[in-house]
Design a protein around this motif. Structure first.
Motif, PDB file in Angstrom:
ATOM      1  N   LEU A   1       0.826  -1.208   0.000  1.00 27.68           N
ATOM      2  CA  LEU A   1       0.000   0.000   0.000  1.00 27.68           C
ATOM      3  C   LEU A   1       0.861   1.260   0.000  1.00 27.68           C
ATOM      4  O   LEU A   1       0.521   2.257  -0.656  1.00 27.68           O
ATOM      5  N   SER A   2       1.973   1.225   0.729  1.00 35.49           N
ATOM      6  CA  SER A   2       2.871   2.380   0.749  1.00 35.49           C
ATOM      7  C   SER A   2       3.483   2.626  -0.617  1.00 35.49           C
ATOM      8  O   SER A   2       3.648   3.778  -1.042  1.00 35.49           O
ATOM      9  N   ALA A   3       3.812   1.528  -1.324  1.00 41.51           N
ATOM     10  CA  ALA A   3       4.366   1.675  -2.671  1.00 41.51           C
ATOM     11  C   ALA A   3       3.334   2.278  -3.623  1.00 41.51           C
ATOM     12  O   ALA A   3       3.646   3.167  -4.427  1.00 41.51           O
ATOM     13  N   ILE A   4       2.088   1.806  -3.516  1.00 41.10           N
ATOM     14  CA  ILE A   4       1.019   2.364  -4.351  1.00 41.10           C
ATOM     15  C   ILE A   4       0.804   3.832  -4.014  1.00 41.10           C
ATOM     16  O   ILE A   4       0.626   4.681  -4.903  1.00 41.10           O
ATOM     17  N   ASN A   5       0.813   4.143  -2.723  1.00 37.32           N
ATOM     18  CA  ASN A   5       0.638   5.532  -2.292  1.00 37.32           C
ATOM     19  C   ASN A   5       1.767   6.424  -2.808  1.00 37.32           C
ATOM     20  O   ASN A   5       1.533   7.579  -3.180  1.00 37.32           O
ATOM     21  N   LEU A   6       2.982   5.886  -2.839  1.00 39.90           N
ATOM     22  CA  LEU A   6       4.116   6.656  -3.350  1.00 39.90           C
ATOM     23  C   LEU A   6       3.930   6.990  -4.830  1.00 39.90           C
ATOM     24  O   LEU A   6       4.182   8.123  -5.260  1.00 39.90           O
ATOM     25  N   VAL A   7       3.472   6.001  -5.612  1.00 42.11           N
ATOM     26  CA  VAL A   7       3.228   6.247  -7.040  1.00 42.11           C
ATOM     27  C   VAL A   7       2.123   7.275  -7.220  1.00 42.11           C
ATOM     28  O   VAL A   7       2.230   8.203  -8.033  1.00 42.11           O
ATOM     29  N   PHE A   8       1.045   7.113  -6.448  1.00 40.54           N
ATOM     30  CA  PHE A   8      -0.070   8.056  -6.533  1.00 40.54           C
ATOM     31  C   PHE A   8       0.383   9.465  -6.151  1.00 40.54           C
ATOM     32  O   PHE A   8       0.020  10.460  -6.786  1.00 40.54           O
ATOM     33  N   PHE A   9       1.203   9.563  -5.106  1.00 41.86           N
ATOM     34  CA  PHE A   9       1.717  10.855  -4.667  1.00 41.86           C
ATOM     35  C   PHE A   9       2.571  11.500  -5.762  1.00 41.86           C
ATOM     36  O   PHE A   9       2.473  12.705  -6.013  1.00 41.86           O
ATOM     37  N   ALA A  10       3.419  10.685  -6.404  1.00 40.06           N
ATOM     38  CA  ALA A  10       4.281  11.221  -7.460  1.00 40.06           C
ATOM     39  C   ALA A  10       3.451  11.769  -8.616  1.00 40.06           C
ATOM     40  O   ALA A  10       3.765  12.824  -9.185  1.00 40.06           O
ATOM     41  N   VAL A  11       2.372  11.048  -8.983  1.00 42.25           N
ATOM     42  CA  VAL A  11       1.517  11.504 -10.082  1.00 42.25           C
ATOM     43  C   VAL A  11       0.815  12.806  -9.720  1.00 42.25           C
ATOM     44  O   VAL A  11       0.802  13.774 -10.498  1.00 42.25           O
TER      45      VAL A  11
ATOM     46  N   ALA B   1       1.657  14.959  -7.368  1.00 46.63           N
ATOM     47  CA  ALA B   1       2.619  16.039  -7.158  1.00 46.63           C
ATOM     48  C   ALA B   1       3.100  16.636  -8.473  1.00 46.63           C
ATOM     49  O   ALA B   1       3.348  17.848  -8.564  1.00 46.63           O
ATOM     50  N   SER B   2       3.215  15.788  -9.512  1.00 40.73           N
ATOM     51  CA  SER B   2       3.669  16.296 -10.803  1.00 40.73           C
ATOM     52  C   SER B   2       2.591  17.113 -11.509  1.00 40.73           C
ATOM     53  O   SER B   2       2.904  17.977 -12.332  1.00 40.73           O
ATOM     54  N   CYS B   3       1.328  16.845 -11.184  1.00 45.49           N
ATOM     55  CA  CYS B   3       0.229  17.566 -11.818  1.00 45.49           C
ATOM     56  C   CYS B   3      -0.252  18.769 -10.999  1.00 45.49           C
ATOM     57  O   CYS B   3      -1.026  19.582 -11.511  1.00 45.49           O
ATOM     58  N   TYR B   4       0.189  18.879  -9.768  1.00 48.73           N
ATOM     59  CA  TYR B   4      -0.303  19.928  -8.881  1.00 48.73           C
ATOM     60  C   TYR B   4       0.260  21.283  -9.300  1.00 48.73           C
ATOM     61  O   TYR B   4       1.432  21.403  -9.669  1.00 48.73           O
ATOM     62  N   SER B   5      -0.589  22.288  -9.251  1.00 49.54           N
ATOM     63  CA  SER B   5      -0.164  23.648  -9.595  1.00 49.54           C
ATOM     64  C   SER B   5       0.252  24.365  -8.316  1.00 49.54           C
ATOM     65  O   SER B   5      -0.584  24.768  -7.506  1.00 49.54           O
ATOM     66  N   TYR B   6       1.557  24.483  -8.145  1.00 48.91           N
ATOM     67  CA  TYR B   6       2.092  25.063  -6.917  1.00 48.91           C
ATOM     68  C   TYR B   6       2.096  26.586  -6.995  1.00 48.91           C
ATOM     69  O   TYR B   6       2.241  27.171  -8.067  1.00 48.91           O
ATOM     70  N   LYS B   7       1.977  27.193  -5.848  1.00 53.08           N
ATOM     71  CA  LYS B   7       2.187  28.633  -5.752  1.00 53.08           C
ATOM     72  C   LYS B   7       3.452  28.874  -4.942  1.00 53.08           C
ATOM     73  O   LYS B   7       3.772  28.115  -4.019  1.00 53.08           O
ATOM     74  N   ASP B   8       4.168  29.909  -5.306  1.00 52.88           N
ATOM     75  CA  ASP B   8       5.402  30.228  -4.600  1.00 52.88           C
ATOM     76  C   ASP B   8       5.043  30.977  -3.331  1.00 52.88           C
ATOM     77  O   ASP B   8       4.767  32.169  -3.344  1.00 52.88           O
ATOM     78  N   GLY B   9       5.010  30.241  -2.228  1.00 51.85           N
ATOM     79  CA  GLY B   9       4.542  30.825  -0.981  1.00 51.85           C
ATOM     80  C   GLY B   9       5.382  31.985  -0.519  1.00 51.85           C
ATOM     81  O   GLY B   9       4.883  33.010  -0.082  1.00 51.85           O
ATOM     82  N   GLU B  10       6.708  31.844  -0.629  1.00 56.67           N
ATOM     83  CA  GLU B  10       7.580  32.893  -0.109  1.00 56.67           C
ATOM     84  C   GLU B  10       7.450  34.175  -0.921  1.00 56.67           C
ATOM     85  O   GLU B  10       7.367  35.269  -0.397  1.00 56.67           O
TER      86      GLU B  10
END
Length: 470
Positions: free
Chosen positions: A422-432, A434-443
């Motif tokens: 489950l942790s391995a699946i979660n890691l893959v899901f997190f990577a996907v 995270a790569s699609c997330y639109s980040y804002k530059d907080g600082e």
């Protein structure tokens, strides 16, 4: 029954050093912030590094003790390290060496010269070694003092009973009085000096019994076989593993210890390959090039965070239905996985806090801590649900579930494998994600927000601008 109370007490008095060193560690952050005028974060970093080193060292020292030195020499070296370390710690305080170093004797950063700084950091290293050495050797050496004919019992003759009671009373009372009295002593030199003196006294008491101790030669470490398997399999990485496991090397004179071959981690099976260019007798002489199948399988067992190993031990010793019996397995098998889990917990918590701090709107940052705790709370609830679902699924088809009434009958190793998957699946899901997330530059946005607020605050009032905006 054999009387070993004299040597026993002379060894256990070394507990003084452990208790007083723990006190020194307890007040270390206060000392660094009040005397060295360090920031809380820097002082905490030093204490945490010290704690981490003293926690990591026992594994390495236990291996060295079992393989080379033995319990006595490790206990002796660590006790001497304690003495010197606690002495250096007391000497590193400003008043002790002020006359010799030409510094002032006030508890102030200006009075801490290079000599005091060097002594302080060396003392931390020596104390960490002393703590780790005692963890590794004190308990085993005490057990070595009980002769086999004593049946594990230690008792004092009637004529020695009063002296033994007095010794036990002093052994327990001295560190307790010291720990409770030291906080009322203001000078740091005396605060650290008293533990240094007590540590020296306990070591001298220990040395006074050298002629009466039972000395046991190093028995060898089980970790050596693990290292040998890894080295041998690496050296034979280019050799093909035989399809028939019966062609792998095993010895028939170890029938009681045989572990059957499995197909897990088959790359390690290469450690048991018998090469054709040398005779078997020649290869058997070098354990770093040829290992038994049993040794390979025991190494495989250590690879999955160690429940399968525990089950194998309790099955071998007939302890499946004896949950209250002590399992003949070292607690240090748990050390690697707890280190990894501890590191993961710290990184994950800081990562979640950092994400919420940078990505949530500024108006919601007051809820940042609540968001972080909510994520971990959801994980705790999910863990309960995962146990329930895993137990239901494992019972399908009339099979025995993974979770039984006792821990010995349960198959937690299978559940841990499920968590790993489950942790391995979660890691893959997190990577996907995270790569699609639109980040804002907080600082940058924070700086811009602060700048715009400053501009609005400092800009003069302009009637024409106000009218124009209307």
């Amino acid at each position: 029954m054999a009387s070993v109370m004299g040597p026993y007490l002379k060894i256990t008095v070394l507990i003084w050093a452990d208790v007083l060193a723990a006190y020194a560690l307890w007040v270390m952050q206060t000392y660094l912030t009040n005397v060295w005028k360090m920031s809380i974060t820097n002082a905490a970093a030093i204490v945490n590094v010290f704690t981490g080193v003293s926690t990591l060292l026992p594994l390495a020292l236990t291996f060295l003790m079992d393989t080379f030195f033995g319990n006595f020499w490790m206990l002796l070296f660590s006790s001497l390290s304690y003495c010197v370390g606690m002495g250096f710690l007391a000497m590193s305080t400003p008043p002790v060496l002020s006359a010799a170093t030409g510094t002032c004797n006030n508890y102030d950063p200006a009075c801490i010269g290079d000599t005091q700084t060097v002594l302080f950091y060396i003392s931390l290293v020596l104390i960490a070694f002393g703590m780790a050495g005692h963890i590794s050797s004190l308990g085993p050496f005490i057990m070595d003092q009980v002769p086999p004919e004593a049946g594990g019992n230690v008792e004092a003759p009637p004529n020695e009973a009063p002296y033994v009671c007095l010794a036990i009373f002093a052994m327990v009372l001295v560190p307790i009085i010291a720990v409770f009295a030291l906080p009322y002593i203001k000078p740091w030199s005396i605060r650290f000096g008293i533990p240094a003196i007590c540590t020296l006294v306990s070591t001298l008491i220990f040395l006074s019994g050298l002629h009466s101790y039972i000395y046991v030669e190093p028995r060898g470490s089980s970790l050596t076989h693990i290292f040998q398997v890894y080295v041998a399999s690496t050296l034979k990485i280019h050799h093909h593993r035989p399809r028939d496991a019966a062609q792998l090397y095993e010895r028939d004179d170890h029938d009681d210890d045989l572990v059957p071959h499995t197909n897990r981690f088959r790359c390690l099976d290469k450690a048991a390959i018998i090469l054709p260019n040398q005779t078997q007798e020649e290869q058997e002489r070098n354990k770093w090039k040829l290992c038994r199948v049993t040794e390979v399988e025991e190494t495989k067992i250590t690879i999955p965070k160690v429940e399968a190993r525990r089950i194998n031990v309790i099955t071998k010793h007939g302890l499946l239905d004896k949950p209250d019996e002590t399992i003949p397995m070292s607690i240090f098998w748990l050390l690697p996985q707890f280190l990894l889990l501890g590191a993961m917990d710290g990184l994950a918590r800081k990562g979640v806090e950092g994400f919420f701090h940078d990505q949530v709107p500024k108006s919601m940052r007051a809820y940042m801590v609540l968001f972080t705790e909510a994520v971990f709370g959801a994980g705790i609830i999910a863990s309960v649900l995962s146990v329930y679902i895993s137990n239901k699924v494992s019972k399908r088809g009339g099979r025995q579930g993974w979770f039984q009434y006792t821990l010995n009958r349960s198959r937690l190793d299978n559940y841990y494998w499920t968590l790993a998957a489950l942790s391995a699946i979660n890691l893959v899901f997190f990577a996907v994600v995270a790569s699609c997330y639109s980040y804002k530059d907080g600082e940058i946005e924070d700086d811009e927000d602060d700048l715009s607020e400053d501009e609005e605050t400092s800009a003069p009032y302009d009637d024409s601008a106000s009218c124009c905006c209307c």
